[in-house]
Each structure stands twice: as C-alpha cells, then as structure tokens.
Design an enzyme around this catalytic site. Sequence first.
Site, short mmCIF file in Angstrom:
data_model
loop_
_atom_site.label_atom_id
_atom_site.label_comp_id
_atom_site.label_asym_id
_atom_site.label_seq_id
_atom_site.Cartn_x
_atom_site.Cartn_y
_atom_site.Cartn_z
N HIS A 284 -24.53 7.85 -16.54
CA HIS A 284 -25.32 6.63 -16.36
C HIS A 284 -24.51 5.35 -15.13
O HIS A 284 -25.04 5.07 -14.23
CB HIS A 284 -25.73 5.98 -17.54
CG HIS A 284 -26.46 4.35 -17.51
ND1 HIS A 284 -27.95 4.51 -17.24
CD2 HIS A 284 -26.22 3.45 -17.30
CE1 HIS A 284 -28.41 3.32 -17.30
NE2 HIS A 284 -27.26 2.43 -17.20
N HIS A 300 -23.12 2.21 -10.76
CA HIS A 300 -22.19 1.17 -10.78
C HIS A 300 -20.95 1.65 -10.07
O HIS A 300 -20.04 0.87 -10.39
CB HIS A 300 -21.91 0.42 -11.90
CG HIS A 300 -23.08 -0.12 -12.76
ND1 HIS A 300 -23.82 -1.21 -12.34
CD2 HIS A 300 -23.95 0.45 -13.69
CE1 HIS A 300 -24.97 -1.36 -13.12
NE2 HIS A 300 -25.14 -0.39 -13.83
N LYS A 343 -32.98 -0.44 -6.80
CA LYS A 343 -32.23 -1.09 -7.70
C LYS A 343 -32.18 -2.56 -7.28
O LYS A 343 -31.88 -3.13 -6.46
CB LYS A 343 -30.69 -0.60 -7.57
CG LYS A 343 -29.64 -1.18 -8.59
CD LYS A 343 -29.90 -0.49 -9.87
CE LYS A 343 -28.70 -1.19 -10.95
NZ LYS A 343 -28.98 -0.67 -12.30
#
Length: 411
Positions: A284, A300, A343
């Site tokens: 993730h 990220h 995003k």
Amino acid sequence: MGTRDLLLIVLICRLAWAGSMESCAHRCEEKFNKAADCQCNHQCEQHKDCCEDYEQLCASQEESKKMEAEWEEKETAPASNVYLAPNSCHGRCQEAYDQHHPCHCNSKCQKFGNCCEDYDSLCANDGFSHSSDAITKEELLTISEKIYKADTNKAQKEDIVLNSQNHISSSETNDQVDRSPEPLYSYVNEELFSKPTYAAFINLLNNYHAATGQGEHFNSQQLAEQDTFLQEIMKTAVMKELYSFLHQKNRYSSKQEFVSDLKNMWFGLYTRGDDEGDSSGFEHVFSGEVKKRKEVSGFHNWIRFYLQEKEGLVNYYSHNYNGPWDSYPDVLGMQFNWNGSYKEVGTAFIGSSPEFEFALYSLCFISRPGKVCHLSLGGYPLAIQTYTWDKITYGNGKKYVATAYVVSPKE
Ligand SMILES: *[C@@H]1O[C@H](CO)[C@@H](O)[C@H](O)[C@H]1NC(C)=O
C-alpha cells in the site's frame, strides 16, 4: 404606516435574508440550496458558485476530511465485531472510538467512564507497564532527528533535478487537471539505485498486483526478497538508531524479534478488496494500489514514482505542498495520474533512502498507532499519520500496517 415605511421594511428584510445567503456561516456542506445566491458544499468549487467566504470557512474542514479519506477503507469496512473479546482492550489500545463497541480503549474513555475493565492493565501508559517505557513527545522529536542525521544513503542535491511546475491550492486538488506538461523528475542519478538498500527495495516493487481484490501469491524468490530487504536495511545506521531506541523502550528484546515483527506488520497479507490476501502495508505505502473506482490508494514513495514515470505510467499533474527543506529529503504533496487512476493528494519524501522512510513510518506505527505522530527533521516539524488494519491480527493481537504517510500541512 405609509407605503414608504412598508417598502423600507421589505427592503431591510430582503437585505438580511440575502446577507445570510451570501455567506457560508453555519452552512458548510449544506446540500445544494436553490434559494441561496451561492453554495457551500465542495461541489461548488467545480460549479464555480461558492460563496466568497467558502474557502475561509469551509475548505479547511474539507481538508481535514480529505486526510481522513486517505484511509478510505476505514469507512467501507468498520472495525466492529472483529475482536475475539469485544469486552476487552486486548489488541485495541488507543483504537479510534467506534460506537459499535460495548466498551472503549482510548485515552478518552477514562473521562467518559466507558473503558473496558482491562483498560488500565492493558492500555494505560500506551499499554506499557512501566511509565518509563512510554514514548514521549520529546523522545519522538529526538529520535527522528537522530534518524534524519543518520541517513547517509539519501540523495545529494545534485542527484535529483525536480521540476515541480504548477503549485495549486488545496481546494483545487480534486479538479483532476494536468497542470504540468513536463515530468516531475528531470534527472535522477540512478547510481543511487545500486546501493544495497535501494536495490533490495526496488526488487520488491514488482511483486504486487496493484488492483485491490486480486490476491498476492509470493513465490520463494519474492519471499527471499523481503528477507534481503530487511537484512540490508538492518545494516544501516538509520535502522540501528531505531532498533536501539525501541529496545531501550522495551518494545523488543532482540534484533531477531524486531525484524520478525517488522516483517509481519509490513509484509503480512490481509484482504482489502474481495480476494484473500490482496494487500499489505508495504504494498500500500511503497508500491501503491488501485481501487475499483479508479482511485490510487497509498503510493507514497519517490523511487516508485520516478520509475513508473520513466515507464510512462505516471503522469504528474501538480503539487499543493512543498516542504521547507532545502536539501533531500524534502516532502511534496502531489496530484497525479497512475495508469488511468487519480491521486488527489499523495505525499512523499523526495530523495530519502528506503530505510529512512521505513524507519520513520515504523517508528510512528509502533509508538503512535492510528494517530498523528509529530517528528522533527533538520529542525523542521513533520507529522506522520499511520493507521492500523483492524480486521485481523498476528501474534498476540498485533496489528498490521494499513497505511502510513506524511500529513501535508495546511497552507
Ligand atoms: C494499467 O491498467 C490496466 C487496467 O486499466 C491494467 O490492465 C494494466 O495491467 C495496467 N498496467 C500496468 C503496467 O500496471
């Protein structure tokens, strides 16, 4: 009363009415209001009919909601009734309030008098029996500065040329407009990627299916890559700082215990979509996932971003936050498209080593699970939000990483 007086009263009433309908005072997130001159819900930004004070009165509320939405699965899958013992705080210390539970385990329960019976023994002092083992605010600031200074593997200034182009306000992040014709990275010195921790990290990135609802099945080589990554980062000063801090705080009694716990919390599989074991904290946060409704979830990491951009799979749109650091690591809050999915705000460290990010996220997950964790890097404050995956546990009620990311500050 003459006609003139009546007209005056009508005029005053109209002005008062119009006054309230031209402001968002007490109207934030009100449904579309035909009678009003302007609107106060977030769709107004798209329809260009927001009241003048919308931004000031309502947008900051929006922003904090957006941060919550970052961990969207929370909403669709409430954590209720998944514990073996709902009357106990076992595995639930500092859990967010959930009305479905008969008793509670976060620090507010004492005030409200609805703590579970074993709250004191399991959760007071953040679950640690000696108060000296609790991790204080000041200790987090000190250890994060130490980790920052220890990151000798990070990129030097000349290693990366960033082209961050368009800066937008936080109210524009859901526009989905590509405001930057050029890629984010003009240049990255790929020699960095031959450093052992970078190489081990990059080997992990292609071990995942990005779509949630598609189970992950690791072959023996992929499992070995997880171990190699952990072994390599444990050789670095960054991870040594983290381990010695957590060891001193009685979180881990040996390095093996620490590494084995990291492996579980980050690489252990759980089910985010409909398929058995389609997700993990590592996938993730570092590799990124895509949800059915074409939204990027997680993602990220700057190395992953750079490599996917180079492949033509990431299209950088804009940024709404650029951190105060004038060397690497820096932080950006970005808008981008990843292979057809959007995003809205994706924060990432830029130019940090993989062990640095892994260390800070782990530090925050271990010491402030499910909360905002305040750190200090090179004299500047930085906050990291982590969330625990609450549906299943490993070991003795331990939680997997659901997500971890830098909170992009309000400007
Ligand atoms: C891009 O997305 C499509 C589905 O929209 C998927 O089939 C394809 O595998 C993805 N490509 C990569 C390289 O992830």
